[in-house]
Design a protein around this motif. Structure first.
Motif, short mmCIF file in Angstrom:
data_model
loop_
_atom_site.label_atom_id
_atom_site.label_comp_id
_atom_site.label_asym_id
_atom_site.label_seq_id
_atom_site.Cartn_x
_atom_site.Cartn_y
_atom_site.Cartn_z
N LEU A 61 0.85 -1.15 0.07
CA LEU A 61 0.06 -0.07 0.06
C LEU A 61 0.92 1.21 0.03
CD1 LEU A 61 -2.74 1.28 0.19
CD2 LEU A 61 -2.47 1.33 2.57
N ALA A 62 1.83 1.24 0.74
CA ALA A 62 2.79 2.53 0.87
C ALA A 62 3.42 2.46 -0.42
CB ALA A 62 3.81 1.99 2.08
N ALA A 63 3.99 1.59 -0.95
CA ALA A 63 4.61 1.59 -2.43
C ALA A 63 3.67 2.05 -3.38
CB ALA A 63 5.18 0.32 -2.75
N GLY A 64 2.52 1.49 -3.29
CA GLY A 64 1.66 1.94 -4.45
C GLY A 64 1.26 3.41 -4.06
N VAL A 65 1.23 4.06 -2.93
CA VAL A 65 0.75 5.44 -2.81
C VAL A 65 2.06 6.24 -3.24
CG1 VAL A 65 0.53 7.20 -0.89
CG2 VAL A 65 -0.98 4.96 -0.78
N LEU A 66 3.19 5.79 -2.95
CA LEU A 66 4.30 6.64 -3.10
C LEU A 66 4.44 6.54 -4.86
CD1 LEU A 66 7.11 5.29 -0.76
CD2 LEU A 66 6.22 7.66 -0.97
N THR A 67 4.13 5.54 -5.42
CA THR A 67 4.36 5.72 -7.14
C THR A 67 3.13 6.56 -7.37
OG1 THR A 67 5.14 3.23 -6.82
CG2 THR A 67 4.03 4.11 -9.05
N MET A 68 1.87 6.58 -7.05
CA MET A 68 0.76 7.43 -7.48
C MET A 68 1.23 8.89 -7.24
SD MET A 68 -2.52 5.66 -5.72
CE MET A 68 -3.46 7.28 -5.67
N MET A 69 1.96 9.14 -6.17
CA MET A 69 2.40 10.62 -5.67
C MET A 69 3.52 10.94 -6.77
SD MET A 69 0.50 11.60 -3.18
CE MET A 69 1.26 13.01 -2.78
N ARG A 70 4.44 9.99 -7.00
CA ARG A 70 5.34 10.34 -8.24
C ARG A 70 4.62 10.81 -9.41
NH1 ARG A 70 8.73 5.49 -7.61
NH2 ARG A 70 9.33 5.95 -5.45
N SER A 71 3.71 9.78 -10.01
CA SER A 71 3.10 10.15 -11.26
C SER A 71 2.15 11.51 -11.23
CB SER A 71 2.06 9.10 -11.38
OG SER A 71 2.67 7.72 -11.53
N ALA A 72 1.75 11.52 -9.97
CA ALA A 72 1.00 12.97 -9.85
C ALA A 72 1.86 14.01 -10.12
CB ALA A 72 0.07 13.21 -8.54
N LYS A 73 3.08 14.12 -9.34
CA LYS A 73 3.98 15.14 -9.57
C LYS A 73 4.61 15.33 -11.02
CE LYS A 73 5.72 15.20 -4.62
NZ LYS A 73 6.93 15.00 -4.00
N GLU A 74 4.82 14.13 -11.70
CA GLU A 74 5.25 14.00 -12.94
C GLU A 74 4.11 14.80 -13.93
OE1 GLU A 74 5.42 11.01 -16.47
OE2 GLU A 74 6.24 10.26 -14.53
N VAL A 75 2.88 14.59 -13.82
CA VAL A 75 1.91 15.21 -14.66
C VAL A 75 1.69 16.65 -14.33
CG1 VAL A 75 -0.68 15.21 -14.95
CG2 VAL A 75 0.61 12.77 -14.81
N GLN A 76 1.77 16.99 -12.80
CA GLN A 76 1.98 18.33 -12.60
C GLN A 76 2.87 19.01 -13.17
OE1 GLN A 76 2.13 19.13 -8.26
NE2 GLN A 76 1.11 20.93 -8.49
N LYS A 77 4.13 18.78 -13.08
CA LYS A 77 5.41 19.41 -13.85
C LYS A 77 5.19 19.46 -15.08
CE LYS A 77 9.13 17.83 -11.63
NZ LYS A 77 10.22 16.91 -11.35
N LYS A 78 4.59 18.39 -15.89
CA LYS A 78 4.56 18.70 -17.28
C LYS A 78 3.37 19.60 -17.53
CE LYS A 78 3.90 15.75 -21.45
NZ LYS A 78 3.88 14.36 -21.82
N GLN A 79 2.44 19.83 -16.89
CA GLN A 79 1.10 20.88 -16.86
C GLN A 79 1.63 22.10 -16.65
OE1 GLN A 79 -1.97 19.39 -14.45
NE2 GLN A 79 -2.87 18.27 -16.07
N LEU A 80 2.44 22.39 -15.65
CA LEU A 80 3.14 23.62 -15.46
C LEU A 80 3.91 24.08 -16.42
CD1 LEU A 80 3.69 23.27 -11.47
CD2 LEU A 80 2.23 24.78 -12.70
N ALA A 81 4.82 23.18 -17.02
CA ALA A 81 5.59 23.61 -18.21
C ALA A 81 4.87 23.97 -19.21
CB ALA A 81 6.73 22.38 -18.30
N ASP A 82 4.08 23.20 -19.80
CA ASP A 82 3.05 23.54 -20.85
C ASP A 82 2.34 24.84 -20.67
OD1 ASP A 82 3.85 21.10 -22.06
OD2 ASP A 82 2.00 20.29 -21.46
N ALA A 83 1.96 25.34 -19.63
CA ALA A 83 1.39 26.42 -19.11
C ALA A 83 2.39 27.54 -19.20
CB ALA A 83 0.70 26.36 -17.43
#
Length: 112
Positions: free
Chosen positions: A80-102
């Motif tokens: 569960l902890a590993a899954g949540v950490l992976t989800m957080m990494r994915s969310a940060k990756e997408v957020q970083k990409k959206q900020l770069a596009d903006a």
């Protein structure tokens, strides 16, 4: 058809052929933006995969060592902890990409 060729027509035909031979702008599918549904499914799959792997490792160790259900429960929490950490990494990756596009879009709007 006549034997004498019109140079203007030939030039226009050559330009049309050259324009058709030029490669079209091909979209790189790796660079496409994720829709919100795709992102949600990706995160769900990452969480479930973490839980499943944790369950499998814990159950396997419990079977080998005869400590049921202690290691299974422990590794489910690790999964569960590993899954949540992976989800957080994915969310940060997408957020970083959206900020770069903006930022890129704002720069284009200003004419930078």
């Amino acid at each position: 058809m006549s034997d004498d060729l019109d140079p203007d027509r030939l030039k226009a035909l050559e330009e049309k052929i050259a324009a058709l031979k030029e490669p079209e702008d091909v979209k790189d599918h790796a660079e496409e933006h994720y829709s919100q549904a795709q992102l949600a499914w990706r995160m769900v799959i990452e969480l479930v995969a973490g839980l499943g792997i944790g369950f499998g490792i814990g159950y396997g160790l419990d079977t080998l060592l005869g400590t049921q259900p202690f290691l299974m429960v422990l590794f489910i929490f690790f999964g569960l902890a590993a899954g949540v950490l992976t989800m957080m990494r994915s969310a940060k990756e997408v957020q970083k990409k959206q900020l770069a596009d903006a930022g890129k879009d704002e720069g284009d709007a200003r004419g930078d």
